[in-house]
Design an enzyme around this catalytic site. Structure first.
Site, PDB file in Angstrom:
ATOM      1  N   LYS A 166       0.847  -1.217   0.000  1.00 18.20           N
ATOM      2  CA  LYS A 166       0.000   0.000   0.000  1.00 18.20           C
ATOM      3  C   LYS A 166       0.874   1.255   0.000  1.00 18.20           C
ATOM      4  O   LYS A 166       0.681   2.166  -0.794  1.00 18.20           O
ATOM      5  CB  LYS A 166      -0.917   0.021   1.245  1.00 18.20           C
ATOM      6  N   ARG A 211      -9.843   0.646   8.791  1.00 20.00           N
ATOM      7  CA  ARG A 211      -9.274  -0.640   9.185  1.00 20.00           C
ATOM      8  C   ARG A 211     -10.335  -1.604   9.705  1.00 20.00           C
ATOM      9  O   ARG A 211     -10.042  -2.747   9.992  1.00 20.00           O
ATOM     10  CB  ARG A 211      -8.374  -0.345  10.335  1.00 20.00           C
ATOM     11  N   ARG A 218      11.793  -5.401   5.167  1.00 21.09           N
ATOM     12  CA  ARG A 218      11.588  -3.963   4.899  1.00 21.09           C
ATOM     13  C   ARG A 218      12.578  -3.091   5.688  1.00 21.09           C
ATOM     14  O   ARG A 218      12.819  -3.319   6.867  1.00 21.09           O
ATOM     15  CB  ARG A 218      10.160  -3.564   5.285  1.00 21.09           C
ATOM     16  N   ARG A 273      11.150  -1.212  11.175  1.00 16.70           N
ATOM     17  CA  ARG A 273      10.012  -0.884  12.044  1.00 16.70           C
ATOM     18  C   ARG A 273       9.931  -1.840  13.226  1.00 16.70           C
ATOM     19  O   ARG A 273      10.168  -3.033  13.092  1.00 16.70           O
ATOM     20  CB  ARG A 273       8.705  -0.946  11.235  1.00 16.70           C
ATOM     21  N   ARG A 292      -0.529  -9.091  13.340  1.00 19.49           N
ATOM     22  CA  ARG A 292      -1.078  -8.097  12.405  1.00 19.49           C
ATOM     23  C   ARG A 292      -1.870  -8.777  11.292  1.00 19.49           C
ATOM     24  O   ARG A 292      -2.905  -8.286  10.864  1.00 19.49           O
ATOM     25  CB  ARG A 292       0.061  -7.256  11.813  1.00 19.49           C
TER      26      ARG A 292
HETATM   27  P1  AP5 Z   1       4.850  -1.576   1.974  1.00 19.67           P
HETATM   28  O1  AP5 Z   1       4.522  -0.765   0.775  1.00 19.67           O
HETATM   29  O2  AP5 Z   1       5.535  -0.943   3.120  1.00 19.67           O
HETATM   30  O3  AP5 Z   1       3.544  -2.365   2.471  1.00 19.67           O
HETATM   31  P2  AP5 Z   1       2.238  -1.836   3.208  1.00 19.67           P
HETATM   32  O4  AP5 Z   1       1.086  -2.481   2.540  1.00 19.67           O
HETATM   33  O5  AP5 Z   1       2.263  -0.355   3.298  1.00 19.67           O
HETATM   34  O6  AP5 Z   1       2.463  -2.550   4.611  1.00 19.67           O
HETATM   35  P3  AP5 Z   1       2.406  -1.972   6.096  1.00 19.67           P
HETATM   36  O7  AP5 Z   1       3.224  -2.919   6.940  1.00 19.67           O
HETATM   37  O8  AP5 Z   1       2.775  -0.533   6.139  1.00 19.67           O
HETATM   38  O9  AP5 Z   1       0.920  -2.164   6.391  1.00 19.67           O
HETATM   39  P4  AP5 Z   1       0.245  -2.205   7.758  1.00 19.67           P
HETATM   40  O10 AP5 Z   1      -1.149  -2.077   7.316  1.00 19.67           O
HETATM   41  O11 AP5 Z   1       0.554  -3.382   8.598  1.00 19.67           O
HETATM   42  O12 AP5 Z   1       0.934  -0.997   8.561  1.00 19.67           O
HETATM   43  P5  AP5 Z   1       0.432   0.438   8.976  1.00 19.67           P
HETATM   44  O13 AP5 Z   1       1.602   1.327   8.987  1.00 19.67           O
HETATM   45  O14 AP5 Z   1      -0.765   0.825   8.197  1.00 19.67           O
HETATM   46  O15 AP5 Z   1       5.749  -2.810   1.472  1.00 19.67           O
HETATM   47  C1  AP5 Z   1       6.286  -3.753   2.406  1.00 19.67           C
HETATM   48  C2  AP5 Z   1       7.659  -4.236   1.932  1.00 19.67           C
HETATM   49  O16 AP5 Z   1       7.497  -4.982   0.724  1.00 19.67           O
HETATM   50  C3  AP5 Z   1       8.667  -3.116   1.611  1.00 19.67           C
HETATM   51  O17 AP5 Z   1       9.955  -3.516   1.992  1.00 19.67           O
HETATM   52  C4  AP5 Z   1       8.598  -2.978   0.082  1.00 19.67           C
HETATM   53  O18 AP5 Z   1       9.806  -2.514  -0.469  1.00 19.67           O
HETATM   54  C5  AP5 Z   1       8.285  -4.421  -0.329  1.00 19.67           C
HETATM   55  N1  AP5 Z   1       7.483  -4.505  -1.558  1.00 19.67           N
HETATM   56  C6  AP5 Z   1       6.457  -3.699  -1.945  1.00 19.67           C
HETATM   57  N2  AP5 Z   1       5.966  -4.108  -3.133  1.00 19.67           N
HETATM   58  C7  AP5 Z   1       6.698  -5.203  -3.496  1.00 19.67           C
HETATM   59  C8  AP5 Z   1       6.681  -6.081  -4.617  1.00 19.67           C
HETATM   60  N3  AP5 Z   1       5.816  -5.902  -5.617  1.00 19.67           N
HETATM   61  N4  AP5 Z   1       7.557  -7.096  -4.652  1.00 19.67           N
HETATM   62  C9  AP5 Z   1       8.455  -7.282  -3.645  1.00 19.67           C
HETATM   63  N5  AP5 Z   1       8.534  -6.481  -2.554  1.00 19.67           N
HETATM   64  C10 AP5 Z   1       7.665  -5.459  -2.490  1.00 19.67           C
HETATM   65  O19 AP5 Z   1      -0.065   0.179  10.477  1.00 19.67           O
HETATM   66  C11 AP5 Z   1       0.845  -0.127  11.512  1.00 19.67           C
HETATM   67  C12 AP5 Z   1       0.115  -0.185  12.831  1.00 19.67           C
HETATM   68  O20 AP5 Z   1      -0.460   1.107  13.145  1.00 19.67           O
HETATM   69  C13 AP5 Z   1      -1.094  -1.147  12.889  1.00 19.67           C
HETATM   70  O21 AP5 Z   1      -0.712  -2.463  13.237  1.00 19.67           O
HETATM   71  C14 AP5 Z   1      -1.963  -0.490  13.993  1.00 19.67           C
HETATM   72  O22 AP5 Z   1      -1.466  -0.789  15.273  1.00 19.67           O
HETATM   73  C15 AP5 Z   1      -1.753   0.997  13.736  1.00 19.67           C
HETATM   74  N6  AP5 Z   1      -2.745   1.559  12.801  1.00 19.67           N
HETATM   75  C16 AP5 Z   1      -2.521   2.098  11.572  1.00 19.67           C
HETATM   76  N7  AP5 Z   1      -3.656   2.527  11.001  1.00 19.67           N
HETATM   77  C17 AP5 Z   1      -4.663   2.240  11.894  1.00 19.67           C
HETATM   78  C18 AP5 Z   1      -6.067   2.411  11.869  1.00 19.67           C
HETATM   79  N8  AP5 Z   1      -6.681   2.954  10.805  1.00 19.67           N
HETATM   80  N9  AP5 Z   1      -6.787   1.999  12.955  1.00 19.67           N
HETATM   81  C19 AP5 Z   1      -6.172   1.464  14.040  1.00 19.67           C
HETATM   82  N10 AP5 Z   1      -4.835   1.248  14.110  1.00 19.67           N
HETATM   83  C20 AP5 Z   1      -4.075   1.639  13.051  1.00 19.67           C
HETATM   84 MG    MG Z   2       2.428   1.050   4.901  1.00 19.72          MG
END
Ligand code: AP5
Ligand code: MG
Length: 215
Positions: free
Chosen positions: A13, A88, A127, A160, A171
């Site tokens: 994402k 979410r 990552r 992270r 997660r």
């Molecule tokens: P990346 O693009 O970073 O993936 P992502 O989908 O953004 O994954 P996240 O880990 O950020 O998602 P998340 O939903 O768990 O975390 P968030 O920060 O929202 O890519 C990942 C890796 O893969 C990178 O190394 C990249 O280079 C690689 N990659 C990408 N595309 C690729 C490809 N095609 N091929 C190979 N490699 C590839 O949330 C974190 C925490 O915050 C949550 O657990 C929760 O506690 C809290 N939180 C956030 N939002 C909320 C909410 N709305 N409500 C409540 N709690 C929340």
């Molecule tokens: Mg992300």
């Protein structure tokens, strides 16, 4: 364009959102990034959020909704935005619909990036992110030229806190139980688009722009 990006942790994402920003200038609103900034700043909100994030659980809805409402009210969101990691759960999705209805600015699309669970662990444990400019790398798929150093700005790369195997498992469970049902929520509203998130980052970006009807 007012877009929600849906997808499991590690689906890409953030990676795809950054490419949409570069090409179309839309602001990315990542609740994860906003929460991590609050944690880094040591604010009371950040301290509360960290205890949930470290366990891989969702931060309470009231905290996240307040943050999003404030961000959507800023001027740069008038031209559209990409919501990444929000909503979410169903409560957040309904609250977002209400917020946007009152502004008369409904969502244009919800785009689900679909990646098999067995691919996600390596993406997340591998990552690395630049502390200075936010550029993302992956030690398995997109390694920086020099270990620990950003190719773009020479900033320091970090891992992270929640990218540990046990936290990642939690997660993914939380995603399946609480977030995945939003695919049906947006399908019922007639605005769901789905792309496969497997393949190269550029190939996926092409599919993303096609699905969103962007040129
Ligand atoms: P990346 O693009 O970073 O993936 P992502 O989908 O953004 O994954 P996240 O880990 O950020 O998602 P998340 O939903 O768990 O975390 P968030 O920060 O929202 O890519 C990942 C890796 O893969 C990178 O190394 C990249 O280079 C690689 N990659 C990408 N595309 C690729 C490809 N095609 N091929 C190979 N490699 C590839 O949330 C974190 C925490 O915050 C949550 O657990 C929760 O506690 C809290 N939180 C956030 N939002 C909320 C909410 N709305 N409500 C409540 N709690 C929340
Ligand atoms: Mg992300």
């Amino acid at each position: 364009m007012r877009i929600v990006l849906l997808g499991a942790p590690g689906a890409g994402k953030g990676t795809q959102a950054k490419k949409l920003i570069e090409k179309y200038g839309l602001p990315q609103i990542s609740t994860g990034d906003l929460l991590r900034a609050a944690v880094a700043a040591g604010t009371p909100l950040g301290k509360e959020a960290k205890s949930y994030m470290d366990k891989g659980e969702l931060v309470p809805d009231s905290v996240v909704l307040g943050m999003v409402e404030e961000r959507l009210g800023q001027d740069d969101c008038k031209k559209g935005y990409i919501l990444d990691g929000f909503p979410r759960n169903t409560l957040q999705a309904e609250a977002l619909d209400k917020m946007l209805a009152s502004l008369n600015m409904p969502l244009t699309a919800a785009l689900s990036v679909d990646v098999p669970f067995e691919d996600l662990m390596k993406r997340l444990t591998g990552r690395r992110t630049c502390k200075a400019c936010g550029q993302m790398y992956n030690i398995y798929f997109k390694a920086p030229a020099k270990e620990g150093v950003c190719d773009k700005c020479s900033g320091e790369l970090f891992q992270r806190d929640d990218d540990k195997e046990a936290t990642i498992k939690k997660r993914l469970e939380v995603y399946t139980a609480q977030t995945e049902p939003l695919i049906g929520y947006y399908r019922n509203k007639g605005i769901l688009k789905t792309v496969s998130g497997t393949g190269s980052i550029d190939e996926i970006f092409k599919k993303v722009t096609e699905a969103l009807g962007l040129k």
